[in-house]
Scaffold this active site. Structure first.
Site, mmCIF file in Angstrom:
data_model
loop_
_atom_site.group_PDB
_atom_site.id
_atom_site.type_symbol
_atom_site.label_atom_id
_atom_site.label_comp_id
_atom_site.label_asym_id
_atom_site.label_seq_id
_atom_site.Cartn_x
_atom_site.Cartn_y
_atom_site.Cartn_z
ATOM 1 N N ASP A 9 15.586 13.842 1.750
ATOM 2 C CA ASP A 9 15.218 12.877 2.590
ATOM 3 C C ASP A 9 16.177 11.787 2.721
ATOM 4 O OD1 ASP A 9 13.279 10.955 4.022
ATOM 5 O OD2 ASP A 9 12.919 9.666 2.219
ATOM 6 N N SER A 10 15.895 10.771 3.540
ATOM 7 C CA SER A 10 17.125 9.639 3.582
ATOM 8 C C SER A 10 17.045 8.801 2.509
ATOM 9 C CB SER A 10 16.932 9.013 5.163
ATOM 10 O OG SER A 10 15.575 8.446 4.980
ATOM 11 N N GLU A 151 12.413 0.639 1.272
ATOM 12 C CA GLU A 151 13.330 0.998 0.415
ATOM 13 C C GLU A 151 13.703 -0.223 -0.631
ATOM 14 O OE1 GLU A 151 15.761 3.508 -0.122
ATOM 15 O OE2 GLU A 151 14.305 4.906 1.080
ATOM 16 N N HIS A 186 8.301 7.526 4.440
ATOM 17 C CA HIS A 186 8.098 6.408 3.649
ATOM 18 C C HIS A 186 6.891 5.590 4.008
ATOM 19 C CE1 HIS A 186 12.424 6.738 3.610
ATOM 20 N NE2 HIS A 186 12.691 5.550 2.796
#
Ligand code: DGL
Length: 270
Positions: A9-10, A151, A186
């Site tokens: 994933d990012s 994040e 997310h």
């Protein structure tokens, strides 16, 4: 087969898929890579998303993975087909499983899709949905403000509520919607706030359960399930800062992740 499953994933979003893989496939060893340094992928060009995803994949291939789970909708939208064609191991993404789960859930065929700019721009969800069931009404909405707050570990409270409320305003027009796809890994981390904003009558769909189910089926069909009994530990890698990834995962999952390392994967662009 005692080889690991690779998950990419990012950033931290793919851990929502990891969580479900651990629940459904407790005997499987996982290697996770989050490209935290270059997150978010959502606003990036297709070219960048494809290059970054391949850099993650190439890193995991050095770990001798037996299967790849692309736990990122944005990367799935732009690279899944190519990865499936070029790699010799099975590859699953999160979009097809998410679309399937939404179709199972809707009673009136009105489905909303929220995701990153890249995912929404690609029409990957609306295409996957209409391939499975052409008589659906869908609305798609990009929510570029969600990934940055996740994040940062902002998953509840007034900033999260204001951000979600503001971003989801356009969905009000689609008032028959009974199912909303969280088309970014997310977003399940903001699930409580999203549910509060859209109301309890709307079913939120996260693709992680269905993705883990598909992973399990593919391992079984290909006779790749781990049949050895020796103990193992999962491995986690981030391209960013280990300390902030650790504190974020602790807050998200209520337990710390052992075995987290920082890694550089960026290749020189010629
Ligand atoms: N978690 C990712 C997804 O599912 C991408 C978030 C981002 O990097 O923008 O789309």
């Amino acid at each position: 087969m005692n080889k690991p499953i690779g998950v990419i994933d990012s950033g931290v979003g793919g851990l929502t898929v990891v969580h479900e893989l651990m629940r459904q496939l407790p005997r499987e060893k996982l290697i996770y890579l989050g490209d935290t340094l270059r997150c978010p992928y959502g606003p990036r060009t297709a070219k960048e998303i494809i290059r970054f995803t391949w850099e993650m994949v190439d890193f995991l291939l050095t770990k001798d993975i037996k299967m790849l789970v692309v736990a990122c909708n944005t990367a799935t939208a732009y690279t899944l087909e190519e990865l499936q064609k070029k790699l010799t191991i099975p590859v699953v993404g999160v979009i097809q499983p998410g679309a399937r789960a939404a179709i199972k859930s809707t009673l009136n065929n009105h489905i909303g899709i929220i995701g990153t700019e890249g995912t929404i721009r690609s029409n990957a969800y609306s295409n996957a949905l209409s391939m499975l069931k052409p008589d659906l009404y869908t609305i798609s909405l990009a929510c570029p403000t969600f990934v940055p707050i996740v994040e940062k570990g902002i998953l509840s409270g007034s900033l999260a509520e204001r951000t979600v409320e503001h971003a989801l305003l356009p969905l009000k027009k689609f008032d028959e919607m009974d199912t909303l796809i969280l088309g970014c890994t997310h977003y399940p981390l903001l699930k409580e706030v999203i549910q509060q904003v859209v109301g309890p009558e709307i079913t939120l769909i996260s693709s992680s359960e269905e993705t883990a189910r598909e992973t399990s089926t593919i391992l079984q069909i290909n006779q790749l399930l781990n049949d050895e009994t020796e103990s193992f530990y999962h491995q986690f890698y981030t391209t960013g800062d280990v300390a902030s990834f650790t504190s974020l995962t602790k807050r998200i999952f209520n337990s710390s992740i052992d075995n987290l390392k920082s890694v550089a994967i960026e290749k020189a662009v010629i």
